[in-house]
Enzyme design. Structure first.
Site, PDB file in Angstrom:
ATOM      1  N   GLU A 227      32.975  11.411 -72.110  1.00 49.68           N
ATOM      2  CA  GLU A 227      32.547  12.705 -71.566  1.00 49.68           C
ATOM      3  C   GLU A 227      30.989  12.904 -71.961  1.00 49.68           C
ATOM      4  O   GLU A 227      30.492  12.601 -73.195  1.00 49.68           O
ATOM      5  CB  GLU A 227      32.906  13.927 -72.235  1.00 49.68           C
ATOM      6  CG  GLU A 227      34.408  14.362 -71.370  1.00 49.68           C
ATOM      7  CD  GLU A 227      34.805  15.462 -72.411  1.00 49.68           C
ATOM      8  OE1 GLU A 227      34.160  16.249 -73.022  1.00 49.68           O
ATOM      9  OE2 GLU A 227      36.179  15.513 -72.023  1.00 49.68           O
TER      10      GLU A 227
ATOM     11  N   ASP B  79      29.897  26.463 -76.099  1.00 47.95           N
ATOM     12  CA  ASP B  79      29.958  25.165 -77.373  1.00 47.95           C
ATOM     13  C   ASP B  79      29.449  25.918 -78.766  1.00 47.95           C
ATOM     14  O   ASP B  79      28.743  27.075 -78.611  1.00 47.95           O
ATOM     15  CB  ASP B  79      28.636  24.290 -77.075  1.00 47.95           C
ATOM     16  CG  ASP B  79      29.130  23.473 -75.816  1.00 47.95           C
ATOM     17  OD1 ASP B  79      30.264  22.902 -75.733  1.00 47.95           O
ATOM     18  OD2 ASP B  79      28.412  23.627 -74.784  1.00 47.95           O
TER      19      ASP B  79
END
Length: 263
Positions: free
Chosen positions: A49, A60
């Site tokens: 990823e 995040d």
């Protein structure tokens, strides 16, 4: 078939769980992140990823937010991220690469242009965390028509009424977020994850990969045992942020991969 689908077919035939590793493109700089990226397959990583830096990464936690800010401060761009993929593909035509990020940079580029460039560079799938299923016509459907998998996230709050909508246009694999909240916020617990993975697998034949909150080989093994594999991101990004040498970062990745593969 995409590289992602081929890789999961191979893992299934071998009776192995998948280990997926995340890193931020351009953190701490292009050269170092590319060097680590090139070393990931040899460290046991089945799928990469690659984070696309963005100014407002709402899903995040601090570790990945700061990685994105460092990359942006170093003038990382979508063009440079795609070039990283091209450089990786010069030596590796098999390892699947999933670009993970947010829709704004893609929208700004133009969906058709982006998909053409992503395909040409060698990207196999997308995780775009701020596009819900109701917006599938924006990117999901065009991406799949262009031959890229569109990977959707399911979370602890994705109930049985919502889950079919989440799954309907998902391909490649399903990414189950093991905790409620942002990346790196808490530790994943296999006892919590297991029933949720079973609930998802009852409604799809796609592999289910679990991420968020996995920081050790032991947790990687425990979580992978409940699903088709696991993802580690913040822990790897933190190792890179600490200034460790590439070989030391890759040794840490290897320990995580060994944990997942021993499940």
């Amino acid at each position: 078939m995409t590289r992602i689908e081929t890789r999961f077919d191979t893992l299934r035939a071998e009776g192995r769980k998948a280990f997926v590793a995340y890193l931020m493109a351009g953190d701490p700089n292009v050269e170092t992140s590319l060097e680590v990226m090139k070393g990931l397959p040899g460290a046991g990583v089945d799928v990469i990823e690659l984070g696309l830096p963005f100014t407002d990464p709402m899903a995040d936690g601090p570790t990945i937010q700061e990685a994105g800010q460092r990359a942006l401060a170093g003038k990382m761009t979508l063009d440079k991220t795609l070039q990283m993929v091209r450089d990786f593909r010069k030596d590796d035509g098999e390892t699947p690469i999933v670009l993970m990020g947010y829709y704004n940079p893609i929208y700004s580029r133009g969906v058709d242009t982006f998909l053409r460039e992503a395909n040409e560079a060698g990207i196999d799938g997308l995780i775009i965390v701020d596009l819900p299923p109701e917006e599938d016509d924006e990117l999901c459907i065009p991406a799949q028509k262009a031959g890229l998998n569109f990977i959707r996230l399911a979370t602890p709050t994705t109930d049985d009424a919502r889950l079919p909508k989440v799954l309907q246009n998902t391909s490649g694999f399903v990414y189950y977020v093991s905790i409620t909240g942002i990346t790196g916020a808490a530790a994943a617990q296999a006892t919590d994850v297991g029933p949720e993975v079973a609930r998802i697998k009852a409604q799809t034949d796609l592999p289910v990969i679990v991420g968020f909150g996995i920081r050790s080989p032991e947790t990687a093994r425990e979580i992978a045992a409940t699903a088709d594999g696991c993802v580690v991101g913040s822990a790897i990004v933190a190792e890179m942020a600490s200034g460790k040498r590439t070989e030391d970062v890759l040794a840490f990745v290897r320990s995580l991969a060994d944990g997942a593969h021993s499940a």
